[in-house]
Design a protein around this motif. Structure first.
Motif, short mmCIF file in Angstrom:
data_model
loop_
_atom_site.label_atom_id
_atom_site.label_comp_id
_atom_site.label_asym_id
_atom_site.label_seq_id
_atom_site.Cartn_x
_atom_site.Cartn_y
_atom_site.Cartn_z
N TRP A 159 -17.66 -8.45 38.00
CA TRP A 159 -18.21 -8.92 39.27
C TRP A 159 -19.41 -8.10 39.72
O TRP A 159 -20.33 -8.60 40.34
CB TRP A 159 -17.15 -8.85 40.36
N LEU A 160 -19.38 -6.81 39.43
CA LEU A 160 -20.39 -5.90 39.97
C LEU A 160 -21.54 -5.61 39.02
O LEU A 160 -22.55 -5.04 39.44
CB LEU A 160 -19.72 -4.57 40.36
N GLU A 161 -21.41 -5.98 37.75
CA GLU A 161 -22.37 -5.55 36.74
C GLU A 161 -23.83 -5.87 37.05
O GLU A 161 -24.69 -5.06 36.78
CB GLU A 161 -21.99 -6.12 35.37
N GLY A 162 -24.13 -7.00 37.63
CA GLY A 162 -25.52 -7.33 37.91
C GLY A 162 -26.14 -6.49 39.00
O GLY A 162 -27.35 -6.28 39.03
N ASP A 163 -25.30 -5.97 39.91
CA ASP A 163 -25.80 -5.25 41.08
C ASP A 163 -25.64 -3.74 40.99
O ASP A 163 -26.27 -3.00 41.76
CB ASP A 163 -25.07 -5.74 42.33
N CYS A 164 -24.76 -3.27 40.11
CA CYS A 164 -24.42 -1.84 40.08
C CYS A 164 -24.34 -1.35 38.64
O CYS A 164 -24.11 -2.12 37.71
CB CYS A 164 -23.05 -1.61 40.72
N ASP A 165 -24.50 -0.04 38.48
CA ASP A 165 -24.14 0.61 37.22
C ASP A 165 -22.65 0.92 37.35
O ASP A 165 -22.25 1.70 38.22
CB ASP A 165 -24.93 1.91 37.02
N VAL A 166 -21.84 0.31 36.50
CA VAL A 166 -20.39 0.37 36.66
C VAL A 166 -19.75 1.18 35.54
O VAL A 166 -20.09 1.02 34.37
CB VAL A 166 -19.78 -1.05 36.67
N GLU A 167 -18.84 2.05 35.93
CA GLU A 167 -17.97 2.75 34.99
C GLU A 167 -16.55 2.41 35.38
O GLU A 167 -16.26 2.18 36.56
CB GLU A 167 -18.16 4.27 35.09
N THR A 168 -15.64 2.41 34.41
CA THR A 168 -14.23 2.17 34.71
C THR A 168 -13.39 3.32 34.18
O THR A 168 -13.72 3.93 33.15
CB THR A 168 -13.72 0.86 34.08
N ALA A 169 -12.34 3.60 34.92
CA ALA A 169 -11.33 4.59 34.50
C ALA A 169 -9.98 3.93 34.74
O ALA A 169 -9.75 3.33 35.79
CB ALA A 169 -11.48 5.86 35.32
N TYR A 170 -9.11 4.02 33.74
CA TYR A 170 -7.84 3.32 33.81
C TYR A 170 -6.68 4.21 34.25
O TYR A 170 -5.54 3.76 34.29
CB TYR A 170 -7.53 2.66 32.46
N ASP A 171 -6.96 5.46 34.58
CA ASP A 171 -5.93 6.32 35.18
C ASP A 171 -6.63 7.47 35.90
O ASP A 171 -7.85 7.63 35.82
CB ASP A 171 -4.93 6.83 34.13
N GLY A 172 -5.83 8.25 36.60
CA GLY A 172 -6.38 9.33 37.43
C GLY A 172 -7.11 10.40 36.64
O GLY A 172 -8.15 10.91 37.07
N ASN A 173 -6.57 10.76 35.46
CA ASN A 173 -7.23 11.79 34.65
C ASN A 173 -8.60 11.32 34.17
O ASN A 173 -9.57 12.07 34.22
CB ASN A 173 -6.35 12.19 33.46
N GLU A 174 -8.68 10.07 33.70
CA GLU A 174 -9.97 9.51 33.30
C GLU A 174 -10.95 9.52 34.47
O GLU A 174 -12.14 9.78 34.31
CB GLU A 174 -9.81 8.06 32.81
N ALA A 175 -10.43 9.19 35.65
CA ALA A 175 -11.28 9.16 36.84
C ALA A 175 -11.88 10.53 37.11
O ALA A 175 -13.09 10.65 37.37
CB ALA A 175 -10.48 8.69 38.05
N LEU A 176 -11.06 11.57 37.04
CA LEU A 176 -11.55 12.92 37.32
C LEU A 176 -12.55 13.39 36.27
O LEU A 176 -13.47 14.14 36.57
CB LEU A 176 -10.39 13.90 37.46
N ASP A 177 -12.37 12.91 35.03
CA ASP A 177 -13.35 13.24 33.99
C ASP A 177 -14.68 12.51 34.23
O ASP A 177 -15.75 13.04 33.92
CB ASP A 177 -12.81 12.85 32.60
N ALA A 178 -14.61 11.30 34.78
CA ALA A 178 -15.81 10.46 34.96
C ALA A 178 -16.58 10.78 36.23
O ALA A 178 -17.78 10.54 36.30
CB ALA A 178 -15.42 8.99 34.96
N ILE A 179 -15.90 11.30 37.23
CA ILE A 179 -16.56 11.48 38.54
C ILE A 179 -17.45 12.72 38.51
O ILE A 179 -17.05 13.78 38.08
CB ILE A 179 -15.53 11.55 39.68
N ASP A 180 -18.68 12.52 38.95
CA ASP A 180 -19.62 13.63 39.10
C ASP A 180 -20.63 13.26 40.18
O ASP A 180 -20.47 12.26 40.88
CB ASP A 180 -20.29 13.98 37.76
#
Length: 195
Positions: free
Chosen positions: A24-45
């Motif tokens: 849904w967001l790909e055309g308007d945003c640079d999107v990353e996905t994380a499928y759990d909390g640990n992945e999220a903390l690795d991806a967030i900066d």
């Protein structure tokens, strides 16, 4: 990627749902996905502008991820996108907005737009809008009796009242400065329209 394109991290433990949000967001945003909390903390900066965060996930919960984001002092806006019905515990949480699933494409795009706009505000206005959205959510989800019996809700209303006065005082000071007069009129007119 242009600097005008917002960077959004979707944190959702249901891969199909996370991938749908991303599509849904790909055309308007640079999107990353994380499928759990640990992945999220690795991806967030510091490059992430908005986090769409599920509350209930196996392993690290969304609440824990949110706390870690705030402890790291990352300058991103966070919207909880969750099936968890809000309760008074949300008052102390450090998110900027809260959507109850299911959500539509328009709701996701609207919340991202609002959060990006809020990110341009100073801390006082950011806090005001975060608290106002929590109050509106609780007003919608809780009965009058439940709200009246909640000490947390009473404190939320008091803090919101103090902030409203401070925001109004700041707006008045800005109005008295010629350079900001039109900007403040625009902001004031926008608030009247939304009421």
């Amino acid at each position: 990627m242009t600097t005008d394109t917002p960077s959004v991290l979707i944190v959702e433990d249901e891969p199909d749902l996370a991938d749908l949000y991303a599509a849904w967001l790909e055309g308007d945003c640079d999107v990353e996905t994380a499928y759990d909390g640990n992945e999220a903390l690795d991806a967030i900066d510091s490059t992430i502008d908005v986090v769409l965060l599920d509350r209930r996930m196996p392993g690290l919960s969304g609440d824990t991820v949110l706390d870690t984001i705030r402890e790291r002092d990352l300058d991103c806006r966070v919207a909880m996108v969750t099936a968890v019905e809000p309760d008074f515990d949300i008052i102390e949480m450090g998110f900027d907005d809260y959507l109850v699933k299911p959500v539509s494409k328009d709701e996701l795009i609207d919340i991202i737009d609002q959060l990006l706009l809020r990110a341009t505000y100073d801390e006082q206005l950011q806090e005001f809008f975060a608290l106002a959205s929590k109050k509106a959510l609780l007003d919608d989800q809780k009965t009058d009796a439940q709200r009246k019996s909640s000490q947390e809700y009473a404190e939320l209303r008091d803090r919101l009242a103090v902030l409203r006065v401070e925001v109004n005082d700041t707006m008045q000071e800005l109005l008295e400065q010629d350079g900001y007069r039109q900007l403040c009129r625009d902001i004031a007119n926008e608030s009247v329209i939304q009421e």
